[in-house]
Structure formats: structure tokens, C-alpha cells
Design an enzyme around this catalytic site. Sequence first.
Site, PDB file in Angstrom:
ATOM      1  N   GLU A  94      40.304  18.094 111.693  1.00 51.48           N
ATOM      2  CA  GLU A  94      39.643  18.625 110.243  1.00 51.48           C
ATOM      3  C   GLU A  94      39.919  17.503 109.530  1.00 51.48           C
ATOM      4  OE1 GLU A  94      39.383  23.363 110.192  1.00 51.48           O
ATOM      5  OE2 GLU A  94      41.084  22.604 109.180  1.00 51.48           O
TER       6      GLU A  94
ATOM      7  N   HIS B 191      47.617  23.561 109.395  1.00 49.82           N
ATOM      8  CA  HIS B 191      46.324  23.272 108.577  1.00 49.82           C
ATOM      9  C   HIS B 191      46.536  22.290 107.467  1.00 49.82           C
ATOM     10  CE1 HIS B 191      42.769  24.175 106.131  1.00 49.82           C
ATOM     11  NE2 HIS B 191      42.216  24.739 107.301  1.00 49.82           N
TER      12      HIS B 191
ATOM     13  N   ASN C   5      38.323  30.776 110.592  1.00 48.56           N
ATOM     14  CA  ASN C   5      39.433  30.830 109.661  1.00 48.56           C
ATOM     15  C   ASN C   5      39.142  31.445 108.381  1.00 48.56           C
ATOM     16  OD1 ASN C   5      41.646  30.426 108.241  1.00 48.56           O
ATOM     17  ND2 ASN C   5      41.702  28.163 108.289  1.00 48.56           N
TER      18      ASN C   5
ATOM     19  N   GLY D  46      35.613  22.480 103.112  1.00 47.28           N
ATOM     20  CA  GLY D  46      35.170  23.353 101.522  1.00 47.28           C
ATOM     21  C   GLY D  46      34.353  22.432 100.863  1.00 47.28           C
TER      22      GLY D  46
ATOM     23  N   LYS E  73      40.931  32.272 105.875  1.00 50.46           N
ATOM     24  CA  LYS E  73      41.748  31.785 104.748  1.00 50.46           C
ATOM     25  C   LYS E  73      42.129  33.078 103.839  1.00 50.46           C
ATOM     26  CE  LYS E  73      39.711  27.197 105.065  1.00 50.46           C
ATOM     27  NZ  LYS E  73      39.482  25.955 104.470  1.00 50.46           N
TER      28      LYS E  73
ATOM     29  N   GLU F 145      45.726  22.473 104.235  1.00 44.84           N
ATOM     30  CA  GLU F 145      46.036  23.274 103.355  1.00 44.84           C
ATOM     31  C   GLU F 145      47.396  23.565 103.121  1.00 44.84           C
ATOM     32  OE1 GLU F 145      43.063  26.359 103.591  1.00 44.84           O
ATOM     33  OE2 GLU F 145      41.643  24.706 103.065  1.00 44.84           O
TER      34      GLU F 145
ATOM     35  N   SER G 279      33.291  22.037 106.894  1.00 42.14           N
ATOM     36  CA  SER G 279      31.986  22.167 106.486  1.00 42.14           C
ATOM     37  C   SER G 279      31.112  22.482 107.396  1.00 42.14           C
ATOM     38  CB  SER G 279      31.337  21.200 105.578  1.00 42.14           C
ATOM     39  OG  SER G 279      31.969  21.162 104.398  1.00 42.14           O
TER      40      SER G 279
HETATM   41  P1  13P Z   1      35.205  25.206 105.582  1.00 45.96           P
HETATM   42  O1  13P Z   1      34.479  25.290 106.952  1.00 45.96           O
HETATM   43  O2  13P Z   1      35.105  26.038 104.792  1.00 45.96           O
HETATM   44  O3  13P Z   1      35.065  23.469 105.294  1.00 45.96           O
HETATM   45  O4  13P Z   1      36.863  25.049 106.200  1.00 45.96           O
HETATM   46  C1  13P Z   1      37.033  24.276 107.265  1.00 45.96           C
HETATM   47  C2  13P Z   1      38.694  24.815 107.665  1.00 45.96           C
HETATM   48  O5  13P Z   1      39.501  24.496 106.731  1.00 45.96           O
HETATM   49  C3  13P Z   1      38.945  25.689 108.888  1.00 45.96           C
HETATM   50  O6  13P Z   1      40.279  25.788 108.953  1.00 45.96           O
END
Ligand code: 13P
Length: 254
Positions: free
Chosen positions: A167, A95, A9, A173, A11, A97, A212
Site C-alpha cells: 500500500e 497499516h 478495510n 485515499g 477503517k 495509518e 485508491s
Molecule cells: P483507499 O482504497 O481508500 O485508498 O484505502 C486503501 C487502504 O488504506 C486500504 O487499507
Amino acid sequence: MRRSLVAGNWKMHGSRGANASLVSEILAAGHGDDGPEVLVCPPYPYLWEVGKALKDSGIALGAQDVCAEAVGAHTGEVSAAMLVDVGCTYAIVGHSERRALYAEDDQLVARKFVAAQREGLTPILCVGETLDEREAARTEQVVLRQLDAVIDVAGLDAFGKAVLAYEPVWAIGTGKNATPDQAQEVHSLLRRRLQQENATMSACLRILYGGSVKAANAAELFAMPDVDGGLVGGASLNGEEFRRICEAARQAGA
Ligand code: 13P
């Protein structure tokens, strides 16, 4: 037997130039049929170009979101049919976010899930608890609420053509991944929820871990019986890290 899936992903990262380098590194890693299925999810404007670069590589293309509506006056939105038209086969929905920063609730996520499937996309439904929720021992309640909201709208059998991703918000992150045992506990809970009603479908459902994931922790996470690969954020922007994560999935017996 479930074939594992490693999804990047990206982002809101990238540029045409940076994507070209990253894609050539991913292609050079030579993902074959014997390892995990590999998927990349670039931002919308880059889907077409990245998809063309991946053509015939066996690496799948996915979107990070999708509109719940099919067509019409929805300024700024992108429909499932458009995503299919530019070569996507997957779309991430729910997601954390999007839930936290763009106020997407369980009902909207469920409608996006249905909209994606209606056009033949495989939705990757993300669920996960915040740190406060975990500390209040509400993880189980939260992830089952998020899952059940989609089951209520889409029906349980819809998960025969979907992927789940656990997640934990506190792991995204932050560099602080869930331990393999923490991930396994929630993955197994999610699978058991579906198993109650459709054991065959539940046994085939892929449940990814995200938060992560990196080359250094992928092997131990993917070794867990109900962890079927990863949804990788930051580490998917580095070709070598991503290759090593895919290799960990292959070693885990994808
Ligand atoms: P990270 O791997 O940067 O922690 O992000 C995970 C994520 O949100 C994947 O959708």
C-alpha cells in the site's frame, strides 16, 4: 495457483444501520467459490454483528488491527484471541495509518503479526513507502525493511500463513493509484525476497495491492502477474463498487 483475495478495510466508518445495508448488498452480490476470496474488516465494535450477518456466506471477517500482547492490563486494546472468539480469521497489521498516526514501528508490527498467528489468525502485513521516499528512490529499501523486520521476528516460514499488502502511502485515499507497472514492480520485489529462501511458499503467498483501488482500475491492477487482489478502503464502503472490484478479480482468473 493462488486464489486472489479482495479485502474491504472499512477503517473508522460505519454504524449498525449503515453496516446492515452494506452487508446485505455484499451478500446480494452472491460471492461464490469460483471467484476471489472476499473479506470485510469492520471496526472492532461491529465485528460480532457483521460476522453474524455473514455467517455461512463464505465471506470472511477480519480486524483492522490487533494487540501485540495476549492478555492482561492493556486498557483499550483487543487481543487476537478475542478476535478469534468473535469470528475473525484475518487481522490487518502495520497499516500505514497505524504506523504514521499511532507511532507503530517495525518492531511493534512484527509482534502484532506474531500475536495474530499465535491464535490462528492470518495476518495481512501492510508495507509501503511515502511520496518523499518514492521520490528519493527509496521504495525498495523501505518496503524490504518493513518486510525484513517481520521475517526477523516471525521467521520466513511464517509467511506460509500470511498475506502481504503493498500500500503506497501516497496512493491511499488520494484517488491516485499506483500504475499497474509500479505495483507489479514492488510486488515482484517482495515475492523475490521470500523466494530466495523458500520458493514454494513464495509462489503461494498472496500479495494484495491497496491504494485508491476502485471498479474503474481494478481489472488492470489485478491483471498483473504478482497482484493477487486488493485491500480496498473507500470503495469497499459502496456495495456496488465493491461487487465490481470482486468481479474484476474473478475475471482476472482468481
Ligand atoms: P483507499 O482504497 O481508500 O485508498 O484505502 C486503501 C487502504 O488504506 C486500504 O487499507
